[in-house]
Scaffold this motif. Structure first.
Motif, short mmCIF file in Angstrom:
data_model
loop_
_atom_site.label_atom_id
_atom_site.label_comp_id
_atom_site.label_asym_id
_atom_site.label_seq_id
_atom_site.Cartn_x
_atom_site.Cartn_y
_atom_site.Cartn_z
N SER A 554 0.84 -1.19 0.00
CA SER A 554 0.00 0.00 0.00
C SER A 554 0.88 1.24 0.00
O SER A 554 1.82 1.36 0.79
N LEU A 555 0.55 2.18 -0.88
CA LEU A 555 1.28 3.45 -0.94
C LEU A 555 0.69 4.49 0.00
O LEU A 555 1.28 5.56 0.18
N ALA A 556 -0.49 4.21 0.56
CA ALA A 556 -1.12 5.14 1.49
C ALA A 556 -0.57 4.88 2.89
O ALA A 556 -0.67 3.77 3.41
N ALA A 557 0.00 5.89 3.50
CA ALA A 557 0.63 5.70 4.81
C ALA A 557 -0.36 5.25 5.87
O ALA A 557 0.00 4.56 6.82
N ARG A 558 -1.63 5.63 5.69
CA ARG A 558 -2.62 5.25 6.71
C ARG A 558 -2.99 3.77 6.64
O ARG A 558 -3.65 3.25 7.53
N TYR A 559 -2.59 3.08 5.56
CA TYR A 559 -2.85 1.64 5.41
C TYR A 559 -1.50 0.92 5.28
O TYR A 559 -1.06 0.60 4.18
N PRO A 560 -0.79 0.65 6.37
CA PRO A 560 0.52 -0.02 6.27
C PRO A 560 0.35 -1.50 5.97
O PRO A 560 0.10 -2.31 6.85
N VAL A 561 0.48 -1.86 4.71
CA VAL A 561 0.28 -3.25 4.28
C VAL A 561 1.38 -3.62 3.30
O VAL A 561 1.71 -2.85 2.39
N ALA A 562 1.96 -4.80 3.47
CA ALA A 562 2.87 -5.40 2.50
C ALA A 562 2.62 -6.90 2.56
O ALA A 562 2.92 -7.54 3.58
N ARG A 563 2.07 -7.46 1.51
CA ARG A 563 1.62 -8.85 1.57
C ARG A 563 2.17 -9.65 0.41
O ARG A 563 2.08 -9.23 -0.75
N VAL A 564 2.75 -10.82 0.72
CA VAL A 564 3.18 -11.76 -0.32
C VAL A 564 1.95 -12.49 -0.83
O VAL A 564 1.21 -13.12 -0.06
N MET A 565 1.70 -12.41 -2.13
CA MET A 565 0.48 -12.97 -2.70
C MET A 565 0.63 -14.47 -2.94
O MET A 565 1.54 -14.91 -3.65
N PRO A 566 -0.25 -15.29 -2.34
CA PRO A 566 -0.16 -16.74 -2.53
C PRO A 566 -0.57 -17.20 -3.91
O PRO A 566 -0.19 -18.28 -4.36
N GLU A 567 -1.37 -16.38 -4.61
CA GLU A 567 -1.83 -16.74 -5.94
C GLU A 567 -1.84 -15.49 -6.81
O GLU A 567 -2.01 -14.37 -6.32
N GLY A 568 -1.69 -15.68 -8.11
CA GLY A 568 -1.74 -14.57 -9.03
C GLY A 568 -3.11 -14.46 -9.68
O GLY A 568 -4.04 -15.16 -9.33
N GLY A 569 -3.21 -13.54 -10.65
CA GLY A 569 -4.45 -13.40 -11.40
C GLY A 569 -4.94 -11.99 -11.55
O GLY A 569 -5.10 -11.49 -12.67
N PRO A 570 -5.22 -11.27 -10.42
CA PRO A 570 -5.78 -9.93 -10.57
C PRO A 570 -4.74 -8.94 -11.06
O PRO A 570 -3.54 -9.20 -11.05
N VAL A 571 -5.22 -7.78 -11.48
CA VAL A 571 -4.32 -6.69 -11.87
C VAL A 571 -4.24 -5.69 -10.74
O VAL A 571 -5.11 -5.62 -9.87
N LEU A 572 -3.17 -4.92 -10.73
CA LEU A 572 -2.89 -3.99 -9.65
C LEU A 572 -3.73 -2.73 -9.81
O LEU A 572 -3.80 -2.14 -10.88
N GLY A 573 -4.38 -2.31 -8.71
CA GLY A 573 -5.22 -1.13 -8.73
C GLY A 573 -4.49 0.11 -8.24
O GLY A 573 -3.34 0.05 -7.77
N PRO A 574 -5.16 1.27 -8.29
CA PRO A 574 -4.55 2.53 -7.85
C PRO A 574 -4.19 2.48 -6.36
O PRO A 574 -4.83 1.79 -5.57
N GLY A 575 -3.16 3.23 -5.99
CA GLY A 575 -2.76 3.32 -4.60
C GLY A 575 -1.90 2.17 -4.13
O GLY A 575 -1.59 2.06 -2.94
N LEU A 576 -1.50 1.30 -5.06
CA LEU A 576 -0.70 0.13 -4.71
C LEU A 576 0.58 0.10 -5.54
O LEU A 576 0.65 0.67 -6.63
N ALA A 577 1.57 -0.58 -5.01
CA ALA A 577 2.80 -0.88 -5.76
C ALA A 577 3.07 -2.37 -5.64
O ALA A 577 2.58 -3.03 -4.71
N LEU A 578 3.83 -2.88 -6.58
CA LEU A 578 4.15 -4.30 -6.59
C LEU A 578 5.67 -4.46 -6.59
O LEU A 578 6.35 -3.85 -7.41
#
Length: 672
Positions: A554-578
């Motif tokens: 998450s690029l938003a400081a108010r949402y501190p999240v960094a998660r290893v994705m167990p499965e692929g498929g979706p596309v990345l939405g706004p406010g996120l980095a990969l």
């Protein structure tokens, strides 16, 4: 199940040096992948990886079999897994796995047609079998791939063992299903209940066409449910999938004719008509051929708008049914109310072609972010009086019985009788022909509320009990973390420096808007709440698609999240980095843990709700691969705890809500 007796292996066992992934182990034990991860952490005697990467290790199948059998957890057939791994091993050089599977299917067609010839041939030396097999198989089918395994003998012996266990048709179905699950992103499987419902709405029929047949689900089911089927026609744009579908239908004795190609741009059946067209066509396809097909005679109800490929498929289906024939299509809900398509919808209504729109419950078709609908159309016969109404059905209130709800409403409508429930309504066509021509069923049905039942409360309570037990185990696993003397002399680096060194990549989503579509999008709220993707977008080559092992931040400081994705498929939405880590150079869990620490620090430092977390400036220590892996496992234990707490909280909220509703409605009462 058709078993070919005497399919000899000549004492040659299927090789047992195959390797399996964690997903394969989960399948053998009929558990989730999380259970396999737990076994690896908690059981010292669990087999060690023999290959793969830190993110996706591989294990010896023989060792895994022994361990699962000793634990009493072996549920699936090891023979099936070994045969599958034998097929995978046969794919090398110019021979792709799809070619190997197609060759195996062609061999099964030969085996089904002439088992006696194989019994004689199997006793010959391997050199003779290899020299004779291609000609023998080719004599019974034209589906032999151009590129074939260099040494087909181990392959066909392995397939023979699978035939002895499953039968000819089921052996190929097992192999094809496994291939589609793990090696093809181009095919979306329509669930059997939806296929069966659509055929019931359109049947009975002796001739059926699926112009986007994919794996042949509609044609295979039609061969089962309709009596005296004369012809099944199918077209699939992917050549490999078309061959596999043709083989599977032939192995089941279906009178099928399957062609590869694009049905809209290169129709394989021009001028041919059938009783029923049933299909799940591609959605939101920008390249369906608008420019090339502007003057096509199939557009009897109006030129489909550029962004309305579904209306092109609908009219393609109507062009291929005889007068009085039926077309049943699976559609995204937006087709019912997009302004661009209202002229075509109005013409379908005026001519009496559209007969019903049926809303399916959410989740009836997995991997779809929206609840789909089924459209039923009938090609008018000369002299018919146009009908003056349309059936609207909404099955969302009863997802467990949506087939029955929809079928009952349809059959009563055909008999001119009201349904008698609030799940359907008959709407006059004149009332639909307004400025919007909105064909959304829920718009015309009364609002409903379904009270919670005692059964749903008990089921939710049992789930909560199971989850709390798992939560205790997760908490107990934290005992592996012990206090130690903190070090402040470890050299540090940053994510940006690692990106420059090629250890990892930092990707951002496309700046363009998402628009309408069915491609799942992982949003900022999804990653913050640990939920499945809730956004959707249209297909676009510029999208950043999440793959297994990627770290979503998450690029938003108010949402501190960094998660290893167990499965692929979706596309990345706004406010996120990969952050995509090279597993041979860094441990993803280790990197994700330090990204999470950096994100939490950014939240503490931020003074506004719009503050951003700079991924490149996140710091992490320089450690050896073994040290990274050890620390990464510790970070993973904590993120597992976070997920368990979140799921337990959600289940607890469900139990609370259902309990309150049940007590208020009198469906629950205290027991003595």
């Amino acid at each position: 199940m058709e078993i070919i007796e005497g399919c000899p292996l000549m004492g040659v066992p299927v090789p047992n040096d195959a390797t399996v992934t964690a997903a394969d182990i989960a399948r053998l034990a009929a558990v989730g992948r999380a259970a396999v991860s737990n076994w690896r952490r908690r059981h010292d005697d669990f087999p060690q990886p023999v290959g793969g990467t830190a993110v996706s290790p591989t294990f010896s199948l023989a060792e895994v079999e022994d361990w699962l059998r000793g634990q009493g957890k072996l549920t699936d057939s090891p023979v099936q897994e070994r045969v599958w791994q034998t097929l995978r091993a046969a794919a090398y050089g110019d021979v792709e796995l799809a070619d190997v599977l197609t060759f195996a299917g062609a061999f099964l067609l030969y085996l089904r047609a002439d088992p006696g010839h194989w019994r004689e041939l199997a006793s010959a030396p391997d050199e003779k079998i290899a020299g004779t097999l291609a000609g023998a198989v080719g004599a019974h089918t034209d589906l032999v791939p151009d590129v074939q395994p260099a040494d087909p003998v181990p392959l066909v012996r392995a397939v023979c063992q699978l035939v002895d266990e499953l039968g000819v048709a089921e052996a190929f179905e097992f192999l094809r299903t496994r291939y589609l699950e793990h090696h093809s992103r181009r095919v979306y499987l329509t669930p059997e209940p939806v296929v069966r419902l659509m055929l019931e709405l359109g049947g009975p029929a002796r001739t059926v066409l699926d112009p986007a047949c994919g794996t042949g689900a509609y044609l295979g089911m039609a061969n089962e449910v309709f009596k005296n089927v004369e012809q099944l026609l199918g077209q699939e744009i992917d050549d490999t999938t078309a061959r596999m579908s043709a083989i599977q239908l032939a192995l089941r004795g279906a009178p099928a004719e399957i062609h590869a190609g694009d049905s809209l741009l290169a129709d394989a059946f021009p001028g041919r008509t059938v009783d029923l067209v049933a299909t799940n066509p591609p959605f939101n396809d920008r390249g369906w051929g608008y420019e090339e097909l502007t003057g096509d005679p199939r557009w009897e109800y109006g030129l489909p708008p550029r962004m309305e490929s579904e209306l092109a498929w609908l009219q393609h289906g109507l062009a291929h049914v005889r007068p009085g024939g039926t077309v049943v299509l699976l559609m995204p809900p937006a087709v019912a109310n997009r302004r661009s398509g209202r002229r075509v919808r109005a013409e379908l209504l005026r001519r009496g072609t559209l007969r019903a729109v049926i809303g399916l419950p959410p989740g009836a078709v997995p991997n779809m972010a929206v609840a789909l609908t089924v459209w039923v159309l009938r090609r008018p016969s000369p002299g018919d009086s146009p009908p003056d109404d349309v059936l609207m059905v909404d099955t969302s209130a009863d997802p467990d019985n949506f087939q029955k709800v929809a079928a009952n409403a349809w059959h009563r409508y055909l008999k001119g009788k009201p349904d008698g429930t609030d799940a359907s309504v008959v709407v006059r066509i004149i009332d639909l022909l307004d400025d919007e021509v909105d064909l959304t069923p829920a718009r015309y049905l009364p609002q409903r509320s379904a009270p919670a039942s005692e059964g749903s409360f008990i089921a939710a309570q049992e789930l909560l009990l199971t989850k709390t037990a798992e939560l205790r185990d997760t908490v107990a696993g934290l005992s592996a973390l012990t206090l130690t003397q903190a070090r402040d002399d470890t050299p540090m680096t940053t994510i940006g420096e690692l990106a420059k060194a090629g250890v990892l990549q930092i990707l951002r989503p496309s700046a363009r808007g998402s628009g309408e579509g069915t491609v799942p999008v992982l949003t900022l709220e999804d990653i913050a709440q640990g939920s499945e993707p809730t956004g959707t977008t249209a297909p676009d080559d510029d999208h950043v698609r999440v793959t297994t092992g990627d770290i979503v931040v998450s690029l938003a400081a108010r949402y501190p999240v960094a998660r290893v994705m167990p499965e692929g498929g979706p596309v990345l939405g706004p406010g996120l980095a990969l952050v995509r880590v090279e597993p041979s150079r860094a441990d993803p869990d280790f990197v994700a843990g330090w990204l999470l620490l950096g994100a939490q620090g950014a939240r503490l430092r931020s003074s506004t709700s719009s503050a951003r977390f700079d991924v490149r400036r996140a710091r992490l220590p320089r450690l050896t691969p073994d040290e990274q892996a050890e620390l990464g496992r510790a970070f993973r234990r904590l993120t597992d705890l976070e997920a368990a707490l979140r799921e337990t909280h959600a289940l607890g909220a469900d139990v609370l809500r259902l309990g309150l509703e049940g007590l208020g409605a009198g469906a629950l009462r205290p027991s003595d």
